[in-house]
Design an enzyme around this catalytic site. Structure first.
Site: not given
Length: 753
Positions: A54, A101
């Protein structure tokens, strides 16, 4: 510095500890080489989040480097600032970005989606830009499932509640359903803002002795190891990681927006960065590495919501509505006064050094000593060339033969029309959009004037008569990409550009959100590589450089496997004058309807083939990039000529759906004839690319055809006319306009009632 000088209170971690934190054994060895010793638990936690997929893009950066990133309008290097930045003329720039998200939304859809909205807006205003609009791209599983209904309702409410309270209009987006997203939904948030060139804030840190502040909300235990959580597959144990989901406060964010823009305007801010993934450690390391400096940070000075937080918890917390700010020494009082006015925390927690290292203290002890450069993307973070392999299904999909599918007759056309107009992938998104405030700020030009892209006027208080607008869109048909990642991603870029052009805009630049499964699966990584290659080719063709974006791997589960590869394209364009803005709705009974672009005998990967015929295996729709470019060039010139009344691209659902979408807003109808050179299902419901529907006034037909034939040399055909009522094909009424409006407008709401 020797190990004994580092105070951590825990036994030194082992390879097994590293594994539990998502650190590979070979990465653990590399960390020991970098430090010259075994890291303590806090230091290992730091590396685990900063080297997570990430944050580090370790499995993707070698391919992302190949994307086109240059143009005369680019004002920030791709991926090096909080968001992309392009010159729109007149001393102004547009900052924009899209991010995912997904994993948080899969566990807690309301907060997962809400904090996604908050995070992407912070990326914009930390550039010094005031956000003007936001979009979202949402993917869910089978809409009949109870879990999907729960996810959809939670995500939509989270986006609406946060965005509405924050005061930035949500002006559009996309919504798509497929069983591949049953476990792992995709929630991608886009935001754009405007800033004066010369007043842009940077995500950097320099100047020995300059103070480092944390501002905004207090730090809590929510979101700890969120970056690591986002870098692993969804499993049946993922709910145990609910604390990794952040909690948002839009009212706090509104205060932070105003305070942030005010301190940037003082000219005393050296650098500023949002605390998103990985929190304090991410901001301190990335800002320090940018200009080869370091920091000394006292974690006891960080305002916290819980007592007795461990140092690693403070460092890794992803509590929302926080910023790290480096300020000119001697100007601390000015910054403090501004944050006091807005009733926000503003605590000096450290200072800049020339050590190129980050030294973190707690209770007077040094608990971590790490080199900033070795933590970050482009520095010491690992970069991998993963194995990739063409999946077996790819060649299977190519074996599809249209001749094996029977064509439609008039009665079946009616059935297909009803099916498509009510299908959740095509019907009106009104049930969603009504939960969003699109008019706050009163700058949105497309709330009551539907078009293929959202258009938002640029407000300039120094120039009240300023005419320019920003057009924006998010696009990706993941079914096309799954069928052929290289071609499907070219189509995603092309449709984004086509939507902008059809709205009267000149496409400028791209941000992307690359959503894929596990990169360690060779077939998944092949999809990723092919998608990046396709994006590169298309972005070069349209001169729309990639300004940055987000890679989201590990979107897969043991039950459902990987999601469809979904490289979402966010693109902005510039509408120079209000009269260039073009809507998709028919305006007048009797206007002529033209199809620009060449039809094809093609139904591959169409909604008609996939959901009505039930054929799941077929290639991507017919597509030629040069043809697409020519059609868009023709449409842009036609709009600038003032000859067209409405413009609408042909995409999901094919020509019939495009016609219906143009007719329904003003309760008009149409009467068109099919081309006998093509199958009726292909002509009406096929999704071959590079086609645009336009309407013109009859008196302009001669000039219109002259331009298309002589000047533009674009394929075109007069296919019918606008009527007062009913949707008619080849002289037969397929459905009345009122029936179509009811099906199209209410189906989604009924599904999620």
């Amino acid at each position: 510095m020797s190990t004994t000088e580092i105070q951590d209170g825990n036994a030194l971690p082992t390879v097994e500890t590293a594994r539990k934190l998502g650190v590979l054994p070979e990465e653990f060895d590399k960390i020991k080489d970098i430090l010259g010793r075994t890291p303590n638990f806090t230091e290992l936690s730091i590396f685990s989040v900063m080297w997570s997929e990430h944050c580090s893009y370790k499995n993707s950066i070698v391919w992302l480097k190949k994307l086109p990133k240059e143009s005369d309008r680019m004002l920030a290097k791709a991926g090096e600032e909080n968001a992309g930045l392009v010159d729109i003329g007149d001393g102004l720039a547009c900052s924009f970005k899209i991010e995912s998200h997904n994993h948080p939304s899969a566990l807690e859809p309301y907060q997962g989606a809400a904090t996604g909205v908050g995070g992407i807006n912070r990326d914009i205003f930390t550039m010094g830009a005031r956000p003007i609009a936001q979009l979202n791209s949402l993917r869910f599983g089978n809409p009949e499932l109870a879990k999907t209904k729960w996810l959809v309702k939670g995500v939509v409410k989270g986006i609406g509640d946060y965005g509405n309270a924050f005061g930035i209009p949500t002006v559009g987006g996309e919504l798509f359903f497929d069983e591949s997203y049953n476990t792992n939904p995709l929630v991608n948030a886009f935001s754009a803002g405007i800033v004066e060139i010369g007043k842009v804030a940077k995500a950097t840190s320099y100047g020995v002795g300059n103070p480092v502040f944390i501002v905004g909300s207090a730090t809590g235990k929510d979101g700890i190891h969120g970056a690591t959580f986002a870098s692993e597959d969804i499993t049946d144990k993922s709910n145990e990681k609910l604390p990794a989901v952040q909690v948002g406060d839009p009212f706090m964010e509104k205060l932070l927006l105003e305070a942030t823009l005010e301190i940037i305007a003082t000219g005393h801010v050296i650098g500023i960065q949002d605390m998103g993934a990985a929190g304090i450690i991410c901001s301190t390391s990335e800002m320090s590495a940018k200009d080869a400096h370091g920091m000394i940070i006292d974690l006891d000075k960080v305002p916290t919501r819980q007592a007795n937080m461990h140092g690693w918890e403070i460092l890794l917390s992803e509590s929302q509505e926080r910023m790290l700010v480096v300020v000119e020494k001697g100007k601390e009082g000015i910054i403090q006064e501004i944050f006091d006015k807005w009733d926000l925390h503003c605590a000096q927690i450290g200072e800049v050094t020339d050590s190129k290292r980050l030294h973190f203290y707690q209770h007077g002890n040094l608990i971590a000593d790490v080199p900033a450069h070795d933590l970050v993307l482009g520095g010491g973070a690992p970069q991998y060339h993963r194995e990739y392999r063409e999946p077996a299904y790819f060649q299977e999909f190519k074996k599809f033969e249209i001749s094996e599918i029977k064509d439609v007759d008039t009665e079946e056309i009616k059935k297909v029309a009803t099916h498509l107009l009510s299908h959740p992938n095509i019907c009106s998104r009104q049930w969603v959009s009504q939960q969003y405030d699109s008019m706050v700020g009163t700058a949105t030009r497309t709330t009551n004037s539907p078009s293929d892209a959202a258009v938002v006027r640029i407000r300039d208080i120094k120039r009240p008569d300023y005419e320019k607008s920003i057009a924006m869109t998010v696009d990706c048909n993941a079914r096309y990409v799954n069928a052929d990642p290289f071609v499907g991603t070219q189509i995603a870029v092309s449709e984004a550009a086509r939507n902008l052009v059809c709205s009267g805009a000149e496409p400028l630049a791209v941000t992307n959100n690359l959503n894929f499964g596990n990169p360690y699966v060779p077939e998944v990584y092949w999809q990723f590589v092919e998608a990046v290659k396709g994006m590169s080719v298309a972005c070069l063709k349209f001169s729309t450089p990639v300004t940055g974006g987000n890679v989201s791997f590990y979107n897969q589960s043991s039950d459902d496997g990987p999601v469809f590869p979904t490289p979402t394209i966010g693109m902005i364009g510039l509408v120079e004058k209000p009269e260039h803005q073009t809507s998709l709705d028919f305006k007048n009974d009797g206007d002529l309807i033209y199809l620009i672009g060449a039809p094809k005998n093609d139904i591959a990967s169409s909604e008609y083939l996939y959901s009505f015929r039930g054929v799941k295996k077929s290639p991507a729709p017919a597509f030629d990039l040069d043809e697409e470019f020519s059609v868009q060039a023709a449409i842009r010139k036609l709009i600038l000529s003032g000859l067209v009344v409405s413009v609408h691209d042909v995409s999901d659902g094919g020509l019939f759906v495009a016609l219906a979408e143009s007719a329904m807003p003003s309760t008009l109808g149409f009467e068109v004839s099919t081309d006998t050179n093509f199958r009726k299902d292909a002509y009406l419901f096929g999704e071959s690319q590079s086609r645009v529907l336009v309407s013109i006034k009859p008196e302009n037909q001669g000039e219109f055809q002259r331009m298309l034939g002589a000047d533009l040399k674009a394929p075109h055909a007069l296919i019918g006319k606008v009527t007062g009522a009913d949707l008619m094909i080849d002289g037969q009424t397929i459905i009345s306009t009122s029936e179509a409006q009811d099906l199209f407008g209410t189906s989604l709401g009924k599904l999620f009632a």
